[in-house]
Design a protein around this motif. Structure first.
Motif, PDB file in Angstrom:
ATOM      1  N   LEU A 225     -11.934   2.595  -3.949  1.00  0.00           N
ATOM      2  CA  LEU A 225     -12.089   2.156  -2.134  1.00  0.00           C
ATOM      3  C   LEU A 225     -11.228   3.004  -1.524  1.00  0.00           C
ATOM      4  N   ALA A 226     -12.177   4.414  -0.580  1.00  0.00           N
ATOM      5  CA  ALA A 226     -10.766   4.806   0.580  1.00  0.00           C
ATOM      6  C   ALA A 226     -11.811   4.724   1.574  1.00  0.00           C
ATOM      7  N   VAL A 227     -10.332   5.116   2.355  1.00  0.00           N
ATOM      8  CA  VAL A 227     -10.375   5.251   4.255  1.00  0.00           C
ATOM      9  C   VAL A 227      -9.438   6.288   4.543  1.00  0.00           C
ATOM     10  N   PRO A 228     -10.522   7.075   5.953  1.00  0.00           N
ATOM     11  CA  PRO A 228      -9.397   7.949   5.996  1.00  0.00           C
ATOM     12  C   PRO A 228      -7.668   7.347   6.525  1.00  0.00           C
ATOM     13  N   ASN A 229      -7.074   8.350   6.599  1.00  0.00           N
ATOM     14  CA  ASN A 229      -5.479   7.459   7.269  1.00  0.00           C
ATOM     15  C   ASN A 229      -4.674   8.383   7.785  1.00  0.00           C
ATOM     16  N   LYS A 230      -4.243   8.364   8.857  1.00  0.00           N
ATOM     17  CA  LYS A 230      -3.474   8.812   9.792  1.00  0.00           C
ATOM     18  C   LYS A 230      -1.828   9.850   9.323  1.00  0.00           C
ATOM     19  N   SER A 231      -1.687   9.443   8.362  1.00  0.00           N
ATOM     20  CA  SER A 231      -0.238  10.749   7.503  1.00  0.00           C
ATOM     21  C   SER A 231      -1.232  11.947   6.907  1.00  0.00           C
ATOM     22  N   GLU A 232      -0.728  13.030   6.733  1.00  0.00           N
ATOM     23  CA  GLU A 232      -2.044  14.012   5.799  1.00  0.00           C
ATOM     24  C   GLU A 232      -1.771  14.130   4.811  1.00  0.00           C
ATOM     25  N   HIS A 233      -1.354  12.969   3.366  1.00  0.00           N
ATOM     26  CA  HIS A 233      -1.174  13.572   2.581  1.00  0.00           C
ATOM     27  C   HIS A 233      -1.913  11.703   2.183  1.00  0.00           C
ATOM     28  N   PRO A 234      -2.690  11.747   0.764  1.00  0.00           N
ATOM     29  CA  PRO A 234      -3.678  10.829   0.061  1.00  0.00           C
ATOM     30  C   PRO A 234      -2.510   9.756  -0.009  1.00  0.00           C
ATOM     31  N   ARG A 235      -3.190   8.152  -0.245  1.00  0.00           N
ATOM     32  CA  ARG A 235      -2.159   6.734  -0.707  1.00  0.00           C
ATOM     33  C   ARG A 235      -2.392   6.235  -2.193  1.00  0.00           C
ATOM     34  N   LEU A 236      -2.508   5.748  -2.636  1.00  0.00           N
ATOM     35  CA  LEU A 236      -3.200   5.319  -3.636  1.00  0.00           C
ATOM     36  C   LEU A 236      -2.334   3.707  -3.669  1.00  0.00           C
ATOM     37  N   GLY A 237      -3.610   2.524  -4.134  1.00  0.00           N
ATOM     38  CA  GLY A 237      -2.648   1.603  -4.248  1.00  0.00           C
ATOM     39  C   GLY A 237      -3.881   0.882  -5.619  1.00  0.00           C
ATOM     40  N   LEU A 238      -3.299  -0.005  -6.548  1.00  0.00           N
ATOM     41  CA  LEU A 238      -4.074  -0.194  -7.911  1.00  0.00           C
ATOM     42  C   LEU A 238      -3.751  -2.033  -7.376  1.00  0.00           C
ATOM     43  N   THR A 239      -5.296  -2.229  -7.883  1.00  0.00           N
ATOM     44  CA  THR A 239      -5.461  -3.513  -8.282  1.00  0.00           C
ATOM     45  C   THR A 239      -6.055  -3.707  -9.891  1.00  0.00           C
ATOM     46  N   VAL A 240      -4.743  -4.722 -10.836  1.00  0.00           N
ATOM     47  CA  VAL A 240      -6.169  -4.331 -12.139  1.00  0.00           C
ATOM     48  C   VAL A 240      -5.059  -5.685 -12.011  1.00  0.00           C
ATOM     49  N   ALA A 241      -6.655  -6.607 -12.286  1.00  0.00           N
ATOM     50  CA  ALA A 241      -6.481  -8.169 -12.234  1.00  0.00           C
ATOM     51  C   ALA A 241      -5.782  -8.510 -13.889  1.00  0.00           C
ATOM     52  N   LYS A 242      -5.003  -9.935 -13.869  1.00  0.00           N
ATOM     53  CA  LYS A 242      -5.009 -10.325 -14.923  1.00  0.00           C
ATOM     54  C   LYS A 242      -6.916 -10.722 -16.081  1.00  0.00           C
ATOM     55  N   LYS A 243      -7.415 -11.445 -15.142  1.00  0.00           N
ATOM     56  CA  LYS A 243      -8.502 -12.132 -15.067  1.00  0.00           C
ATOM     57  C   LYS A 243      -9.362 -11.011 -16.355  1.00  0.00           C
ATOM     58  N   GLN A 244      -9.557  -9.789 -15.471  1.00  0.00           N
ATOM     59  CA  GLN A 244     -10.256  -8.262 -15.824  1.00  0.00           C
ATOM     60  C   GLN A 244      -9.189  -7.602 -17.314  1.00  0.00           C
ATOM     61  N   ILE A 245      -7.836  -7.727 -17.126  1.00  0.00           N
ATOM     62  CA  ILE A 245      -7.381  -6.856 -18.270  1.00  0.00           C
ATOM     63  C   ILE A 245      -5.870  -7.886 -18.434  1.00  0.00           C
ATOM     64  N   LYS A 246      -6.660  -8.904 -19.842  1.00  0.00           N
ATOM     65  CA  LYS A 246      -5.623  -9.839 -19.843  1.00  0.00           C
ATOM     66  C   LYS A 246      -3.643  -9.538 -20.429  1.00  0.00           C
ATOM     67  N   LEU A 247      -3.548  -8.467 -21.674  1.00  0.00           N
ATOM     68  CA  LEU A 247      -2.444  -8.558 -21.766  1.00  0.00           C
ATOM     69  C   LEU A 247      -1.693  -7.262 -21.528  1.00  0.00           C
ATOM     70  N   ALA A 248      -0.694  -7.087 -20.707  1.00  0.00           N
ATOM     71  CA  ALA A 248       0.593  -6.512 -19.719  1.00  0.00           C
ATOM     72  C   ALA A 248       0.247  -5.352 -20.308  1.00  0.00           C
ATOM     73  N   CYS A 249       0.392  -5.237 -21.203  1.00  0.00           N
ATOM     74  CA  CYS A 249       0.502  -3.805 -21.503  1.00  0.00           C
ATOM     75  C   CYS A 249      -0.502  -3.156 -21.604  1.00  0.00           C
ATOM     76  N   ARG A 250      -2.112  -3.181 -21.538  1.00  0.00           N
ATOM     77  CA  ARG A 250      -2.680  -2.710 -21.258  1.00  0.00           C
ATOM     78  C   ARG A 250      -3.065  -2.625 -20.332  1.00  0.00           C
ATOM     79  N   ARG A 251      -2.476  -3.400 -19.459  1.00  0.00           N
ATOM     80  CA  ARG A 251      -2.648  -3.712 -17.570  1.00  0.00           C
ATOM     81  C   ARG A 251      -1.771  -2.298 -17.092  1.00  0.00           C
ATOM     82  N   ASN A 252      -0.369  -2.630 -17.771  1.00  0.00           N
ATOM     83  CA  ASN A 252       0.307  -1.118 -16.779  1.00  0.00           C
ATOM     84  C   ASN A 252       0.257   0.103 -17.611  1.00  0.00           C
TER      85      ASN A 252
END
Length: 118
Positions: A36-63
């Motif tokens: 998902l993306a929306v324009p921002n006011k800075s001159e570079h892109p920024r990234l956020g991650l959501t990896v739910a425990k419900k979707q990928i159970k093991l922490a090592c796989r999420r990481n």
């Protein structure tokens, strides 16, 4: 010379940043991941991650998934427009190998760039 680091300025850190992206985003997705993306006011892109425990159970796989997406973003940050991006990972992603994830995410960066630039 382009810098290929991933400093704090290139990350979405606060819930408010994430909420902005969820409000009215441009989407690029596969069955395994949605960007998902929306324009921002800075001159570079920024990234956020959501990896739910419900979707990928093991922490090592999420990481592993988060690490691969961050690495791909780091390499492609100069090709992306100034947007805030949230990557939402789904269950099928844990069964993919590193090469498949990298190719899929690279293709999604290009798709997202085209959709955000017009």
């Amino acid at each position: 010379m382009n810098s290929y680091t991933f400093p704090r300025e290139l990350r979405l850190l606060t819930p408010k940043n994430f909420q902005n992206v969820f409000s009215n985003p441009v989407r690029a997705s596969t069955p395994q991941i949605t960007l998902l993306a929306v324009p921002n006011k800075s001159e570079h892109p920024r990234l956020g991650l959501t990896v739910a425990k419900k979707q990928i159970k093991l922490a090592c796989r999420r990481n592993r998934v988060k690490r691969l997406i961050r690495e791909s973003f780091r390499q492609h940050q100069h090709d992306l427009p100034a947007v805030d991006i949230v990557a939402i990972c789904k269950k099928d992603m844990q069964n993919m190998d590193n090469e498949q994830i990298h190719k899929m995410v690279t293709k999604l960066w290009r798709k997202l760039s085209r959709r955000c630039n017009g």
